[in-house]
Design an enzyme around this catalytic site. Structure first.
Site, mmCIF file in Angstrom:
data_model
loop_
_atom_site.group_PDB
_atom_site.id
_atom_site.type_symbol
_atom_site.label_atom_id
_atom_site.label_comp_id
_atom_site.label_asym_id
_atom_site.label_seq_id
_atom_site.Cartn_x
_atom_site.Cartn_y
_atom_site.Cartn_z
ATOM 1 N N ARG A 4 0.838 -1.193 0.000
ATOM 2 C CA ARG A 4 0.000 0.000 0.000
ATOM 3 C C ARG A 4 0.869 1.237 0.000
ATOM 4 O O ARG A 4 1.983 1.216 0.519
ATOM 5 C CB ARG A 4 -0.865 0.035 1.262
ATOM 6 N N ASP B 213 0.420 5.503 0.999
ATOM 7 C CA ASP B 213 -0.467 6.431 1.695
ATOM 8 C C ASP B 213 -1.043 7.498 0.787
ATOM 9 O O ASP B 213 -0.538 7.725 -0.314
ATOM 10 C CB ASP B 213 0.338 7.161 2.786
ATOM 11 N N TYR C 38 12.265 3.154 -2.587
ATOM 12 C CA TYR C 38 11.564 4.438 -2.535
ATOM 13 C C TYR C 38 12.553 5.580 -2.770
ATOM 14 O O TYR C 38 13.729 5.468 -2.418
ATOM 15 C CB TYR C 38 10.924 4.650 -1.160
ATOM 16 N N ARG D 239 8.818 8.041 5.256
ATOM 17 C CA ARG D 239 8.595 9.455 5.594
ATOM 18 C C ARG D 239 9.132 9.792 6.987
ATOM 19 O O ARG D 239 9.612 10.902 7.226
ATOM 20 C CB ARG D 239 7.109 9.783 5.485
#
Lengths: 258, 258
Positions: free
Chosen positions: A56, A58, A117, A204
Site C-alpha cells: 500500500r 499512503d 523508494y 517518511r
C-alpha cells in the site's frame, strides 16, 4: 468452466498520488486500487475483479513503478493489450506501463523481495510550479556527507518500531534495509532507500528524523539510539507525502539485477 | 505622494498551466495573471495592481520561466521579499522564483528580445502518471536527423502566417527563429525553439506540422512550401498544450549569455 480461460495478469503501473486517498480501496474516497478495479470490471462484463498490489501507499504518495496482479476470467483481451485497454478507461493520474500473463503462482505482494523508494527535497526558491506535486521544500543547507553518515545507521536488519506509525498493524517490526543514501539530482536532494519491506510511514519518518537530527546537530549515534529505544516519540515528524515515490518493486529472479 | 514610494518590481515565475485558462485575465475563468493580481491586491491594501507579462500563454500551457512586472506603491514589503509574500498567498500551481526592483524603464513585454519554448513528446508506454500533465504522447518512431532537417527550415526570418491561429491579432506575421531542434532527454523527445517572438499557437502548430510531415514522409521542401504559401490550412493541427513549456525569456543585456 475450464481453467484455461483463467489467466493471471501482472501489471506494472504508475500513479500520481496527489488526488488519491492512497492505494487501498476504502468505503469512501478515491483510491488507486478502487479506480483500477472499476476499470477491470468494465473489461470483464461487470464481473468484480480483485487487484493485489505489492504493497500500500499512503494518501498523496506517488508510484513511478508499482506492481499488481489480478485473475482474468473469460476475457478476450490479449494479456499484453490490458495496458492499452486499461489506459483508455483509467483517469490520467494512473498509467499502466506493461501488462503480461504470469505463472499462476505469482503473487505481487508475497513474491516481492525488495522495494525501493525515493524522496525528493528541494529549496523553496528552486521549486517551480510543475515540481510542487512531486517534491517537498526544505530550507536546510544539507551536507550530504553528514546526512549519509546518519542514513547508514538505518541499513541492516533492525526493529523499526521507532520509525513506524503508532497504528502500524504489523506485529513483527524487524525489516532489512539494504541501502539508504542521499544524492543530488538537478535541483533536488534525493533520499533513496531500498529494503525488503517497509512499515507504515517508515520512509517518511526516516526522512523527517534525518532532517530533524541534522537541524539539531545530531549524528549517527542519535539515529542508533532512536532505533535501539524502539520508541516512536524519539523519532522526528513524518515528512509530507508529496515528495515520496515508490520507485521499484523487485521479484526473486530479478534481484541480482539491482 | 512622492515618486520615491513607487517601485517597479520584476518577477521571475513559473506555473503549471493545467488548471488555468491561460495567462491573460478574463471576465470568467481562472488565469495566471488573475491569480497574481489578486495576491498583489492583498499585499497592497486592496489597491488594484496591473501585472504585465512577457507574453501570453494559452490554456494548458506551462511556464518554467516567465517574467512579469508591476508597479508597487506605498508597500513596506522589501523588493526581494515579494517572492515569499506572494508564494504564501498564491496557489501552488504558481510559484515565484525571484522578485527584485528594476529600473522604472523596464518593460516585461517590450524589452524581451528572445523567448525559448520546449515541447515534450513521449511514447505512450513510457509516459508514467506523473509525466501526463507535462508531456504529449506520440507513437511515432522519430528519426531526429530527419526531424531536424525539417525544423531547420523554420529558422531565420519568415512570415509565419501558415503557423499562426486564424484569430491571431498581429498584423505583421514576420518573426525571427534563432534555433529550432529536436533532442532526446531521458524518455522524452524534446523540441526546443528560440525566437524573438511568437504568434498565437505558433509553437504548437510547428510541432503538429513537423509530426504530420514526418508521418507522411515529407521533408524540408514541404516545410519551405508551407511557409511560402502563407496558408494556415497547409500546416498540420496544433499539438496539444500539455507538452509545452515557456522556458526562458531573455532581455537585452542578457542576450549574450544564451
Amino acid at each position: 468452466m475450464s481453467s484455461a480461460s483463467i489467466r493471471k495478469i501482472r501489471l506494472d503501473l504508475s500513479y500520481d498520488g496527489t488526488d488519491f486517498e492512497g492505494w487501498q480501496i476504502q468505503k469512501e474516497g478515491r483510491t488507486v486500487q478502487g479506480e483500477i478495479e472499476k476499470a477491470l470490471k468494465t473489461l470483464h462484463k461487470g464481473k468484480d475483479i480483485t487487484l493485489v498490489g505489492s504493497g500500500r501507499t499512503d494518501s498523496g504518495v506517488h508510484a513511478s513503478f508499482q506492481v499488481a496482479h489480478f485473475e482474468s476470467e473469460n476475457s478476450t483481451v490479449p494479456s499484453e493489450r490490458f495496458r492499452q485497454a486499461l489506459n483508455s478507461i483509467l483517469p490520467r493520474d494512473i498509467r499502466i506501463m506493461k501488462s503480461r500473463e504470469v505463472d499462476p503462482s505469482f503473487h505481487a505482494r508475497y513474491d516481492a523481495v525488495m522495494r525501493v523508494y525515493r524522496y525528493y527535497l528541494i529549496k523553496p526558491e528552486d521549486q517551480k510550479a510543475h515540481m510542487c506535486r512531486y517534491s517537498t521544500t526544505s530550507v536546510l543547507d544539507l551536507d550530504l556527507k553528514k546526512m549519509n553518515e546518519m542514513a547508514m545507521e538505518l541499513t541492516g536488519s533492525h526493529d523499526f518500531t521507532s520509525f513506524a506509525a503508532a497504528r502500524d498493524p504489523n506485529e513483527n517490526k524487524v525489516r532489512t534495509i539494504h541501502s539508504a543514501r542521499f544524492y543530488r539530482e538537478g535541483p533536488y536532494t534525493v533520499f533513496r532507500v531500498a529494503g525488503n519491506a517497509f512499515l507504515w510511514r517508515m520512509v517518511r519518518t526516516m526522512v523527517g528524523t534525518l532532517l530533524q537530527q541534522y537541524e539539531n546537530g545530531g549524528g549517527p549515534e542519535n539515529i542508533r539510539e532512536i532505533l535501539e529505544k524502539k520508541d516512536r516519540t524519539l523519532a522526528g515528524p513524518s515528512a509530507r507525502p508529496y515528495g515520496l515515490f515508490l520507485d521499484k518493486v523487485i521479484y526473486g529472479s530479478e534481484k541480482a539485477l539491482y
